[in-house]
Write an enzyme that holds these catalytic residues in place. Structure first.
Site, mmCIF file in Angstrom:
data_model
loop_
_atom_site.group_PDB
_atom_site.id
_atom_site.type_symbol
_atom_site.label_atom_id
_atom_site.label_comp_id
_atom_site.label_asym_id
_atom_site.label_seq_id
_atom_site.Cartn_x
_atom_site.Cartn_y
_atom_site.Cartn_z
ATOM 1 C CD GLU A 1 -2.874 5.719 6.456
ATOM 2 O OE1 GLU A 1 -2.829 5.766 5.209
ATOM 3 O OE2 GLU A 1 -1.963 5.222 7.155
ATOM 4 C CG HIS B 1 -5.793 2.179 4.848
ATOM 5 N ND1 HIS B 1 -5.390 3.139 5.744
ATOM 6 C CD2 HIS B 1 -4.798 1.265 4.789
ATOM 7 C CE1 HIS B 1 -4.192 2.803 6.208
ATOM 8 N NE2 HIS B 1 -3.803 1.676 5.644
ATOM 9 N N GLY C 1 2.300 2.379 10.618
ATOM 10 C CA GLY C 1 3.278 3.454 10.475
ATOM 11 C C GLY C 1 3.968 3.833 11.778
ATOM 12 C CB SER D 1 4.896 -1.732 11.912
ATOM 13 O OG SER D 1 4.524 -0.374 12.110
ATOM 14 C CD GLU E 1 -3.645 -2.310 7.108
ATOM 15 O OE1 GLU E 1 -2.544 -2.610 6.647
ATOM 16 O OE2 GLU E 1 -4.192 -1.214 6.891
ATOM 17 C CG ASN F 1 -1.708 1.243 1.391
ATOM 18 O OD1 ASN F 1 -1.824 2.026 0.444
ATOM 19 N ND2 ASN F 1 -2.273 1.459 2.577
ATOM 20 N N GLY G 1 4.864 1.315 4.633
ATOM 21 C CA GLY G 1 6.215 1.884 4.500
ATOM 22 C C GLY G 1 7.229 0.946 3.873
ATOM 23 C CE LYS H 1 -0.055 3.381 4.656
ATOM 24 N NZ LYS H 1 -0.067 3.506 6.096
#
Ligand code: PGA
Length: 247
Positions: A96, A94, A172, A212, A166, A9, A234, A11
């Protein structure tokens, strides 16, 4: 036997030029594996990414869709637009998007249904906040989110879905759920899917862990019985993604 699915992902990262450079550098190391590998990239990078993965088994996904087919929804992207250019997967709900863009459980359900109707594989995200974990309601939260996400989705379509567990506190932050914590939640998701569809169906649905994931924890997480791969943020932007795919 469920095929593992490892999805990056991205982002809001990488321009089209950066997309081409990254995929060209990594594609030979993350294709032809026993797993399904997907890069979920920003909309403007989709065409470049699709071109860059040609000739490999890497799939390209988007990070959102609108639940309507077309119309006066300024700034939105429809499932048909994605399908026409060759996108196969889409991240739905998601945390976010739930947190910063007001997405709701019912909205997630509408988007999942639209994805399925158009032939896109939805990667449906669920997960608890740190407060919810501290309050001891993690399992209630993921069960509820999963139930609402799958409302009115028939079993034939349910099998095509991917669920990503998640925990918001792990995204993150460098804090990863332990493999036992991740397994407990993924198993709870499979159990609720079993209550809805029966175990023959829930046994086929792939459930990822996300939050993570790195090259050093991927293998322990992905070997748990109810964890069928990962949704990687990430670390999917780095050369190390290769180690996660080849865990
Ligand atoms: P992270 O993100 O791997 O950077 O924690 C995961 C995600 O948000 O899907």
């Amino acid at each position: 036997m469920r095929k593992k699915i490892i999805a990056g992902n991205w982002k809001m990262n990488y321009t089209p030029k950066e997309t081409k450079a990254f995929i060209d550098a990594i594609k030979d190391k993350v294709s032809g594996t026993p797993h399904e590998v997907v890069f979920c990239v920003p909309y403007v990078d989709l065409a470049t990414a699709l071109e860059a993965v040609k000739g490999t088994d890497i799939k390209i996904g988007a990070q959102n869709i609108h639940q309507e087919d077309k119309g006066a929804f300024t700034g939105e992207i429809s499932a048909d637009m994605l399908v026409e250019i060759g996108v196969t997967h889409v991240v739905i709900g998601h945390s976010e998007r739930r947190q910063y863009f007001g997405e709701t459980d019912l909205g997630v359900n509408a988007k999942a249904k639209k994805s399925l109707a158009k032939g896109l594989v939805p990667i449906i995200c669920v997960g608890e906040s740190l407060d919810q974990r501290k309050q001891g309601v993690t399992i209630d939260i993921v069960r509820l989110q999963t139930r609402i996400a799958f409302l009115d989705i028939p079993e034939g379509d349910a099998k095509k879905c991917v669920v990503a567990y998640e925990p918001i506190w792990a995204i993150g932050t460098g804090l990863t759920a332990s493999s036992d914590q991740a397994e407990e939640a993924c198993k709870a998701i499979r159990d609720v899917l079993g209550e809805i569809y029966g175990t023959a169906v829930s046994d086929e649905i792939r459930i990822q862990y996300g939050g993570s994931v790195t090259a050093s924890n991927a293998s322990e997480l992905f070997k748990m019985p109810d964890i069928d791969g990962g949704l990687v943020g990430g670390a999917s932007l780095k050369p190390d993604f290769e180690k996660i795919v080849n865990f």
